[in-house]
Design a protein around this motif. Sequence first.
Motif, short mmCIF file in Angstrom:
data_model
loop_
_atom_site.label_atom_id
_atom_site.label_comp_id
_atom_site.label_asym_id
_atom_site.label_seq_id
_atom_site.Cartn_x
_atom_site.Cartn_y
_atom_site.Cartn_z
N ALA A 148 -32.86 -44.96 -53.89
CA ALA A 148 -33.53 -43.71 -54.27
C ALA A 148 -32.82 -43.08 -55.44
CB ALA A 148 -33.51 -42.75 -53.08
N ASN A 149 -33.59 -42.54 -56.35
CA ASN A 149 -33.02 -41.87 -57.51
C ASN A 149 -32.28 -40.62 -57.05
OD1 ASN A 149 -32.96 -39.73 -59.56
ND2 ASN A 149 -33.92 -41.28 -60.85
N PRO A 150 -30.98 -40.58 -57.24
CA PRO A 150 -30.19 -39.49 -56.67
C PRO A 150 -30.64 -38.12 -57.14
CG PRO A 150 -28.77 -41.21 -57.60
CD PRO A 150 -30.16 -41.53 -58.01
N GLN A 151 -31.01 -38.04 -58.39
CA GLN A 151 -31.41 -36.73 -58.91
C GLN A 151 -32.65 -36.20 -58.21
OE1 GLN A 151 -31.70 -36.84 -63.17
NE2 GLN A 151 -32.18 -34.66 -63.26
N GLN A 152 -33.61 -37.13 -58.01
CA GLN A 152 -34.84 -36.71 -57.33
C GLN A 152 -34.55 -36.34 -55.88
OE1 GLN A 152 -36.97 -40.25 -58.89
NE2 GLN A 152 -38.78 -38.94 -58.63
N VAL A 153 -33.66 -37.11 -55.27
CA VAL A 153 -33.28 -36.81 -53.89
C VAL A 153 -32.73 -35.40 -53.80
CG1 VAL A 153 -31.68 -37.42 -52.00
CG2 VAL A 153 -32.86 -39.23 -53.29
N ASN A 154 -31.82 -35.10 -54.74
CA ASN A 154 -31.24 -33.76 -54.78
C ASN A 154 -32.28 -32.68 -54.87
OD1 ASN A 154 -28.32 -33.44 -54.77
ND2 ASN A 154 -28.38 -34.98 -56.40
N SER B 217 -29.43 -47.14 -60.39
CA SER B 217 -28.36 -46.16 -60.31
C SER B 217 -27.11 -46.86 -60.83
CB SER B 217 -28.15 -45.72 -58.87
OG SER B 217 -27.66 -46.81 -58.12
N ASN B 218 -26.09 -46.07 -61.17
CA ASN B 218 -24.83 -46.64 -61.64
C ASN B 218 -24.25 -47.63 -60.63
OD1 ASN B 218 -22.97 -46.66 -63.77
ND2 ASN B 218 -23.15 -44.44 -63.90
N LYS B 219 -24.39 -47.28 -59.38
CA LYS B 219 -23.81 -48.10 -58.33
C LYS B 219 -24.52 -49.44 -58.21
CE LYS B 219 -22.53 -47.92 -53.53
NZ LYS B 219 -23.20 -47.54 -52.29
N ILE B 220 -25.84 -49.39 -58.19
CA ILE B 220 -26.62 -50.63 -58.10
C ILE B 220 -26.42 -51.46 -59.36
CG2 ILE B 220 -28.94 -51.62 -57.91
CD1 ILE B 220 -28.32 -50.36 -55.36
N ALA B 221 -26.26 -50.74 -60.51
CA ALA B 221 -26.06 -51.45 -61.77
C ALA B 221 -24.83 -52.36 -61.69
CB ALA B 221 -25.92 -50.46 -62.92
#
Lengths: 477, 484
Positions: A463-469, A386-390
């Motif tokens: 977790a992949n945010p898009q999938q979570v959504n 994710s951008n944040k982890i990146a």
Amino acid sequence: MQWETVIGLEIHVQLATQSKIFSGASTAYGAEPNTQACAVDLGLPGVLPVLNKEAVKMAAMFGFAVDATVAERSVFARKNYFYPDSPKGYQISQFELPIVEHGKLEIVLNNGECKTIGITRAHLEEDAGKSLHEEFPDSTGIDLNRCGTPLIEIVSEPDMRSAEEAVAYMKKIHSIVRYLGISDGNMQEGSFRCDANVSMRPKGQKEFGTRTETKNLNSFRFVERAINHEIERQIDVLEDGGEVVQETRLYDANKDETRSMRSKEEANDYRYFPDPDLLPVVINSEELEAIKKELPELPAAKNARFKQSYELNDYDAENLVMDKDTADYFENIVNVGNVKAKLAANWVLGELTAALNQHDIEIMNSPVSAKMMSELLIRIEDNTLSNKIAKEVFHAMWAGEGSVDEIIEAKGLKQITDSSEIEALVDQVIADNPEQVEQYKSGKDKVFGFFVGQVMKLSKGKANPQQVNELLKAKLQ
Amino acid sequence: MYDLSVSQLAEGLRNGDFSSVELTQHCVERMQKFSDLNAFITELGERAILQAQNADKLIKEKNHGPLTGVPIATKDIFCMYGVKTSCGSKMLDSFIAPYDATVTHKLDQAGCVTLGRTNMDEFAMGSSNETSYYGPVKNPWNKDYVPGGSSGGSAAAVAARIAPLATGTDTGGSIRQPAALCGITGLKPTYGRVSRYGMIAYASSLDQGGPFGASAEDCAYLLQAMAGFDEKDSTSLDKAVPDYTQSLNDSIKGKVIGIPEEYFSEGLGVGVKEIIQTAITWYEQQGCEIKSISLPNTDLAIPAYYVIAPAECSSNLSRYDGVRFGYRCDDPKDMRDLYDRSRSEAFGDEVKRRIMIGTYALSAGYYDAYYLKAQQIRHLISDDFKKAFEQVDVILGPTTPEPAFKIGEKTNDPVTMYLSDIYTISINLAGLPAISIPCGQQGGLPVGMQLIGNYFAEETLLNFAHQYQLDTDWHQQIPPGFNE
């Protein structure tokens, strides 16, 4: 009274030739004092100057880069004055017939406005040596290593109206000489330095006020501070009913003030005359055309190309092209990794620039190379990070902890994209928060964010945010 | 041996009639014997013997040129590695040159043996050799008289047959005028023919090195060794050097000689005028066409010269500041004091006078009226010559208005002194070559005639001079007391 500031700059740029402008001695910086000064540099009896053609070519390149006229015939003149670091008692410069005249440059201000600054002339000359005072109590040491290093002195029209404009102009000139590869532009080492002419006049008046010249400003910040200080000082003098004295002033960075060096009455009469040891510099039109053809892509053209090929906005394009190394870094990321241009621009101008500034490192020395950066961004695009982890990975790479994949592996930072794994997390959050589920179902859409947060927290952000959504939406229906 | 020509010396060395060491010893003895002339600032006897030994080896190996082993005196203005190069000034009395001038290097390559460094007017500023820090040089023809200047030591050394050859420099007549006053031959080449690198500058746009010898033929040999393009001198010309001895014997029949009326007007001594007329008649008898010409701007040459030369010198001499080399005053109290006293104490009056004139002429507000005007005159003078050379092959006239004057006679009257260069100065302003050859005597003092050529016409000048010398013996006259 409303005052208007009038500023003109004289910028001295050391040219990146191997040898000096009139001798074969090396121009490398930082050698032991007087180890790079040959008989010609020392001004020994009988020696003669021989022009370094490379310096002429570089000056011509600059001329073309600022839409100036490059003279087919220019003349070296002697500027006569006594000073211990000027061994011949004169400096070889150009006076009546400089190599470059009538140029112009467009600057972009912080509010996005564009302004054209005129360039009166740029002439070739030799640098002086250095007088060393600190190391020698009761005497002065003289280091002639710098003596004869080629310079171009770029003289602007008095077209600038604020310190901001002056700095923008100076940065633009800096950017151009770096693009052309004619100077390293190193301000700490004195390769790029500036004298500022400042005067004030009542707003609306046509005639210029009396100007002062502040010498030897070797950083953008000093130029800004010295000019602002000088503006305040002159307004104070004028509003007290006094008159500004035409003089040369020196900026003291430690005290953040300018002080008088010498007045006009004490100024030298330089007794310029054509140097009889040197023939006029003649470049024919074919040679000029050849130099023109060799010009690299300049900031303005690069800006246009970036906007067109990479679909960048004005802000990104302007900021990326300001420094050639930054522009090259950006293009390397995009071209090496097939990374989306906007993502690359955001990272270069955001996280990378911030880190470089914080550590005061030039982009070419960045611990995270363009290749590493592109590998990082690829992991964002393929959803590994994710951008944040990146960002966390970026800082680990900056600290030398390894490649993107090594860090992801070592820290277990890989994004969770396995739907069943995410589904389990989503189920758990829904089960743990019946109250919020009720609220959401009763129409309180805002609570959705809470669920996302909880899932991300549970996955430690992986977790992949898009999938979570998507999964949350499906489960909460 | 002292009365032999260069070609005779070369032949003698080649045939083993004498060695270079013997020849050099002979010259060194004469240098010492005639030291009262004060022709030398530095004698290099021991060094010369070593050079001669080396030359003998080269001759033995048949690895030699025409000048290998031939002694020479060099003007103390050409830097010579490891040797004091004073330029006749207290300022450089302590200066040991750390490099060779191009001319020094070339003479070395040619195998010349340097006997010593000749006396000269301080920084080449003077017409009598009286401005030298090392005292005046005496004219071998009469020791109460000046040898001319600024290359007075070189001219006296050749006239006294101490050295068969000597180098000089000519900014406004400094080779030709002393050659005339000492009864020898001296040639000022085209500006740019001989490298100025390492030749201490007086007025850069006028300075030019050249040879002294008893005859034009001797000068041809030396010029051959000195001339040529030098990438270290941006004003030297990239033009092939011809063989100067080749054309010496060309016929001058049918050639046109211009006689400038301005060189024969008031100011020219009656005796000198008659002698020059005789020389003109000689050329006429050889079948040359004598043509009266006009160089209308001649009278502007001295004023223009005394703006341009001082202007350049004021800047050229700024490097003598007591900081890096040369004279430094005792206990300077600050930087300004260091400059003021070092320069005040070490420069002589004539040098100071010219620095002041030049500084004034270049000052803001005066530049246009003086320097620029003088440069315009320079163009006019060049144009005069250009027009003349459309009609004539060479121009002939006196080298000086009068023969040598007495030591001390003109020292208090600089302007009269400056006028002794009236016929030579315009040639420097135009950058042309010219030669002075002896053509008579007046009251026991030599008189010289000047032949002026077009750009790079050194061959023509040497040819005209040599033809004259084949039929006359003025160049073979040796001053009384030196012919033994």
